[in-house]
Design a protein around this motif. Structure first.
Motif, PDB file in Angstrom:
ATOM      1  N   ASN B  88       0.827  -1.211   0.000  1.00  0.00           N
ATOM      2  CA  ASN B  88       0.000   0.000   0.000  1.00  0.00           C
ATOM      3  C   ASN B  88       0.856   1.253   0.000  1.00  0.00           C
ATOM      4  N   THR B  89       1.915   1.258   0.846  1.00  0.00           N
ATOM      5  CA  THR B  89       2.794   2.422   0.887  1.00  0.00           C
ATOM      6  C   THR B  89       3.433   2.648  -0.476  1.00  0.00           C
ATOM      7  N   THR B 239      -1.355   2.034   5.267  1.00  0.00           N
ATOM      8  CA  THR B 239       0.041   2.094   4.870  1.00  0.00           C
ATOM      9  C   THR B 239       0.911   1.805   6.091  1.00  0.00           C
TER      10      THR B 239
END
Lengths: 342, 293
Positions: B88-89, B239
């Motif tokens: 996600n990050t 994240t």
């Protein structure tokens, strides 16, 4: 550049900022005038073997319905701004009237949540900013004397505290000052006090957070001042040496005046960044002894049962007003610069 | 500060080096200590007896049979699915950096080439937006996003971070484009290019140093953000930074605090690399604002 092509170029950026900065600010202002609905209460008659009783109950279905129809809540005017959790007008008036001395008055006002957050935010901003600048200046002077080959690695190590994620940086320090961590245990040994904990008293918590702030921020002034030192006027410096100025006099009369414009810039950026102090309070779990304005907003929004949108919005508006007040000198200066450039 | 080493007294040199050494220890030691400790068990990293245990790994040897253990990393990455947050990050930072730079170069270029009064007001507005704590904006997003049903997903967080990033990107690229001579694109226009062609053919080839520097800071903003991502993303889309914070809320049982330590180290490594490879650009970016006003 024509107006037409100017706006063609800047449109995406303006639209993004309008939709996600200007509109939210508007939405915050609107929200701050509303407050959560009261729960809908109904009176029911409860008849048992021992007669009937009137009972007041929360009508959950009707409450939900009301929430869905008017998600903003009910209109409250300036009520939220003035209540106990914000400006606390009534409470402050009461304290001013009934307190014996100034000290007691300040102590009692400090216990109101908004003033508590405000005092820490301001203290953090005005303690960390100058200390970080001083430390950065000192490091810049020292690095400048190093041989060329050592400068790269030294700058690399010095940048780390600034680049690292604030929450992660504060966690790393928090684990070290934990009573079982390396720094916490060493401090207990030095002060010979096995119960010493930096979380124990407000003063110690504040100092810990200030130390974190200086550690985290100092690399920024360091880098800027170091860059400034590279452009020092060598002629002035040499003539000062010929005139017999020693090291301190040269710093005082040549180096510092040269760096003053940079210092105002650095001070401004540091103040903006320090004013939003938030992550260290989460990282150090310091909320019992130190809260900031940003943290207060986060806390309102992070409620497990109800999110206090109205309360968070009112704190947000007050925070933005604070930011604008901090910025006024800069805005005036930018205005003058712009007119000069044109 | 001094320019000829032989003209300084010896004591001053020694004092300066000692102070510098102290600063370097303060700045860097916490990171190395935590990296080292992340391969130990909790009883060592948070040792009640002596911090020497954290160095030698006494309890780690007793519990796992070796002085280094990957238990923390295994727990964080596999058991608690930290890898999801890493993905996600990656999505968030890459998207935010790319979109920010596209919007920012166009806008910054326009601001640097126009002398009308409204450019001033746009820049001033950007300065005020830059100074606003991000969480104040978040409190404005939440309710509308709930109502529109777009809360919790990555695209929402990405576009919000782009918008929050714009003021800074605009300022930085605006001052960078000011340093590129106007003659360059104006002569292209005299030769018959439109404004956009002039930008594409004359400016784009020379703008990359400024774009890379600005991109690094956009990346850092997205990577380091906690306020926006922790409030706008749901559990599945978290994240790294909010994920690490959620570790802290849930880890009470023995040993799992080391998951958080391992996750913290994992999230710091990319930043180390970034500073290592782009040190020059980061330094020039930090000083750009100061030198050019």
């Amino acid at each position: 550049m024509t107006h037409r092509s100017f706006f063609a170029f800047i449109l995406p950026s303006l639209v993004a900022m309008f939709l996600f900065i200007v509109l939210p600010v508007g939405s915050v202002i609107v929200q701050s005038f509303y407050v959560e609905h009261d729960r809908v209460l109904v009176t029911v008659e409860n008849c048992g073997p021992f007669g009937c009783q009137q009972e007041i109950r929360v009508d959950t279905a009707a409450t939900q319905e009301l929430k869905r129809e008017q998600p903003l809540g009910k209109f409250n005017g300036f009520g939220t701004y003035l209540n106990r959790a914000h400006l606390a007008v009534d409470e402050v008036a009461e304290i001013v009237r009934s307190s014996g001395g100034l000290g007691e008055m300040i102590a009692r006002i400090y216990n109101l949540p908004f003033y508590k957050a405000l005092s820490f935010t301001l203290a953090y901003t005005f303690v960390v900013t100058p200390l970080a600048m001083l430390l950065g200046f000192g490091v810049a002077l020292a690095v400048n004397t190093l041989p060329r080959i050592a400068k790269g690695p030294v700058i690399f190590l010095s940048l780390l505290p600034y680049i690292v994620t604030p929450l992660i940086g504060s966690l790393i320090l928090f684990w070290m000052i934990n009573p079982n961590g390396v720094l916490g245990a060493t401090l207990q040994l030095i002060f010979d006090d096995p119960d010493l904990s930096l979380k124990a008293s407000p003063t110690l918590t504040w100092i810990t957070l200030f130390v974190y702030g200086v550690w985290h921020m100092a690399p920024f002034p360091f880098v800027v001042f170091y860059a400034g030192l590279q452009t020092l006027p060598k002629d002035t410096l040499e003539s000062a040496m010929i005139d017999g100025a020693n090291r301190w006099e040269r710093i005082r009369f040549v180096v510092v005046p040269h760096l003053v414009p940079l210092a105002t810039f650095v001070g401004l950026v540091l103040m903006m960044d320090n004013f939003r102090v938030f992550e260290p309070i989460v990282g150090f779990s310091a909320e019992a002894n130190a809260t900031s304005l940003s943290w207060a907003i986060y806390n309102d929004l992070n409620g497990q049962v109800d999110k206090l949108f109205g309360s968070a919005a009112a704190t947000s508006v007050l925070t933005v007003i604070g930011v604008v007040i901090l910025l006024i000198p800069v805005l005036i200066r930018t205005w003058r610069d712009f007119n000069r450039k044109r | 500060m001094d320019f000829s080493p032989h003209s300084r007294s010896r004591t001053q040199a020694i004092v300066a080096s000692v102070l510098l050494l102290a600063w370097l220890v303060i700045a860097a030691f916490p990171f190395f200590w935590t990296v080292w400790g992340s391969f130990k068990v909790e009883a060592d990293f948070f040792s009640r007896e002596s911090w020497g245990n954290a160095l030698l790994g006494t309890s780690t040897v007793r519990q796992t049979g070796s002085a280094f253990t990957l238990d923390g990393y295994r727990g964080a990455w596999i058991e608690r699915e930290f890898w999801r947050s890493v993905i996600n990050t990656a999505i968030v930072t890459v998207s935010v950096t790319t979109i920010s730079l596209i919007f920012g170069t166009l806008g910054g270029y326009a601001l640097s080439r126009s002398g009308y009064r409204y450019t001033f007001w746009i820049l001033i507005a950007a300065l005020v937006f830059r100074a606003m704590p991000h969480i104040t904006l978040v409190s404005g997003y939440l309710l509308p996003f709930f109502e529109m049903n777009i809360w919790g997903v990555l695209p929402t967080a990405i576009i919000v971070l782009v918008a929050i990033n714009q003021p800074f990107t605009l300022w930085m690229l605006h001052s960078f484009f000011l340093s590129i001579p106007k003659d360059l694109d104006e002569s292209a226009m005299v030769d018959g290019c439109t404004r956009f062609q002039a930008f594409r053919l004359a400016i784009m080839p020379v703008m990359w140093p400024g774009v890379i520097t600005t991109g690094l800071f956009s990346f850092l903003l997205a990577y380091n953000d906690f306020a926006v991502t922790s409030m706008l993303l749901n559990q599945d889309n978290q994240t790294m930074v909010p994920k690490i914070n959620s570790f802290l809320g849930t880890v009470q049982t023995e040993g799992t605090i080391m998951y958080a330590v391992a996750a913290v180290v994992s999230a710091t490594v990319p930043l180390f690399m970034l500073v290592m490879f782009f040190q020059r650009q980061i330094v020039s970016g930090l000083t750009a604002g100061a030198v050019k006003g």
